[in-house]
Design an enzyme around this catalytic site. Structure first.
Site, mmCIF file in Angstrom:
data_model
loop_
_atom_site.group_PDB
_atom_site.id
_atom_site.type_symbol
_atom_site.label_atom_id
_atom_site.label_comp_id
_atom_site.label_asym_id
_atom_site.label_seq_id
_atom_site.Cartn_x
_atom_site.Cartn_y
_atom_site.Cartn_z
ATOM 1 N N HIS A 84 0.826 -1.108 -0.013
ATOM 2 C CA HIS A 84 -0.039 0.009 -0.114
ATOM 3 C C HIS A 84 0.743 1.283 -0.146
ATOM 4 O O HIS A 84 0.286 2.294 -0.159
ATOM 5 C CB HIS A 84 -1.056 -0.024 1.202
ATOM 6 C CG HIS A 84 -0.590 0.437 2.367
ATOM 7 N ND1 HIS A 84 -0.269 -0.319 3.576
ATOM 8 C CD2 HIS A 84 -0.199 1.758 2.966
ATOM 9 C CE1 HIS A 84 0.114 0.432 4.574
ATOM 10 N NE2 HIS A 84 0.141 1.506 4.369
ATOM 11 N N ASP A 137 -0.140 -7.534 1.992
ATOM 12 C CA ASP A 137 0.317 -6.242 1.633
ATOM 13 C C ASP A 137 1.832 -6.173 1.638
ATOM 14 O O ASP A 137 2.459 -5.902 2.774
ATOM 15 C CB ASP A 137 -0.217 -5.441 2.837
ATOM 16 C CG ASP A 137 -0.010 -3.990 2.849
ATOM 17 O OD1 ASP A 137 0.524 -3.476 1.761
ATOM 18 O OD2 ASP A 137 -0.328 -3.268 3.859
ATOM 19 N N SER A 238 4.303 2.432 8.217
ATOM 20 C CA SER A 238 4.029 1.536 7.179
ATOM 21 C C SER A 238 5.172 0.785 6.471
ATOM 22 O O SER A 238 5.861 1.574 5.939
ATOM 23 C CB SER A 238 2.886 1.756 6.187
ATOM 24 O OG SER A 238 1.643 1.706 6.819
HETATM 25 N N1 ARG Z 1 -1.366 2.510 7.125
HETATM 26 C C1 ARG Z 1 -0.196 3.255 8.171
HETATM 27 C C2 ARG Z 1 0.925 3.577 7.200
HETATM 28 O O1 ARG Z 1 0.638 3.703 6.041
HETATM 29 C C3 ARG Z 1 0.091 2.298 9.286
HETATM 30 C C4 ARG Z 1 -0.626 2.166 10.048
HETATM 31 C C5 ARG Z 1 -0.429 1.238 11.316
HETATM 32 N N2 ARG Z 1 -1.402 1.532 12.441
HETATM 33 C C6 ARG Z 1 -1.371 0.859 13.555
HETATM 34 N N3 ARG Z 1 -2.273 1.096 14.546
HETATM 35 N N4 ARG Z 1 -0.481 -0.270 13.816
HETATM 36 O O2 ARG Z 1 1.736 4.121 7.563
#
Ligand code: ARG
Length: 282
Positions: A84, A137, A238
């Site tokens: 992503h 992912d 992420s």
């Molecule tokens: N989707 C987020 C990113 O793109 C990561 C989120 C992780 N969240 C969590 N509560 N562990 O950086």
């Protein structure tokens, strides 16, 4: 000019001191105190060269070296990250249109030029990635130059004992430390624990896509966090590594909020992807 005599200096000082004391002694809201998201502490980037920052100055500006995601160096020219992270949603354009995609290793402070910055020469995105559920992912980046073998980390294999619930784990990143868009300039890590699949299955049941961004499925995802909340990955982390038993067991993928009680972090299950990664390395 006439000297300012309207307020006598001593009383001005005592008023200011009083105000300062009131601010310092006021109870902090729980949100600010507890949700130190990557739970907490700075780590030395130089001794964790396998933790990399993904960056594009063209897309994200100069001030934080263009950092927008994390990644893990698992081969001398191989970085794994979250699929992503390369989406149009994150980059604003198709990843093929980003000409200055870099992996940065050993940079403790994103405001500096320390460590190594390596151009990415090839991007492979798992065709099985489902942006709806976040299943699968993972993406594999090939670097233009090789890093030293000693800078790499091993991926967990299938059946790895480190996945057992209760195992101590550590997550790394340069992401949001507050849950409110306060991005770190230094590399940080948080101690969490590997959790049972059922903890995430309960927190993120199928059919609740949307706000939390996914539905937990144990085939390609793994659950980690702390029961009380307070320590977690967050936005900007992420793609970065979750390490247990000395191996990369997960990649930061998604979660609802950051560090909230009963809302663990969901990570890409690296052991389930290791074969794909090998097939698309180099
Ligand atoms: N989707 C987020 C990113 O793109 C990561 C989120 C992780 N969240 C969590 N509560 N562990 O950086």
């Amino acid at each position: 000019m006439r000297p300012l005599r309207a307020i006598p200096l001593p009383s001005l000082i005592s008023v200011l001191l009083g105000a300062l004391l009131a601010i310092l002694l006021a109870p902090q809201p729980a949100a600010a105190r507890d949700r130190i998201v990557v739970g907490g502490h700075p780590v030395d980037a130089a001794t964790h060269p396998w933790v990399v920052a993904l960056a594009s100055r063209d897309r994200f500006g100069d001030s934080r070296s263009g950092q927008f995601c994390g990644g893990a160096l698992v081969g001398v020219r191989t970085v794994i990250t979250a699929a992503h992270c390369l989406s149009t949603e994150v980059l604003g354009v198709k990843h093929g249109e980003v000409d200055d995609l870099r992996a940065i290793s050993g940079r403790g402070d994103l405001g500096t030029r320390e460590g190594r910055e390596m151009p990415v020469s090839k991007v492979w995105i798992n065709p099985g990635f489902d942006p709806e559920s976040n299943a699968g992912d993972i993406a594999v980046l090939t670097l233009a130059d090789a890093m030293p073998e000693g800078a790499t980390a091993a991926m967990a294999g299938s059946g790895d004992a480190a996945y057992a619930a209760g195992t101590a784990a550590e997550v790394f990143g340069w992401g949001d430390t507050s849950g409110a868009g306060k991005y770190a300039s230094g590399l940080r890590s948080a101690q969490v624990k590997m959790l049972k699949d059922s903890a995430c299955a309960k927190a993120y049941p199928a059919g609740t896509h949307g706000s939390s961004g996914g539905a937990f499925e144990s085939r390609s995802m793994v659950c980690a966090g702390v029961a009380a909340g307070g320590r977690d990955a967050c936005q900007g982390d992420s793609g970065g590594p979750l390490v247990a038993g000395g191996r990369v067991v997960g990649l930061v993928s998604w979660g609802a909020g950051c560090g909230e009680e009963g809302r663990p972090g969901v990570y890409t299950r690296v052991s389930a992807m290791a074969e794909l990664v090998r097939a698309h390395s180099g």
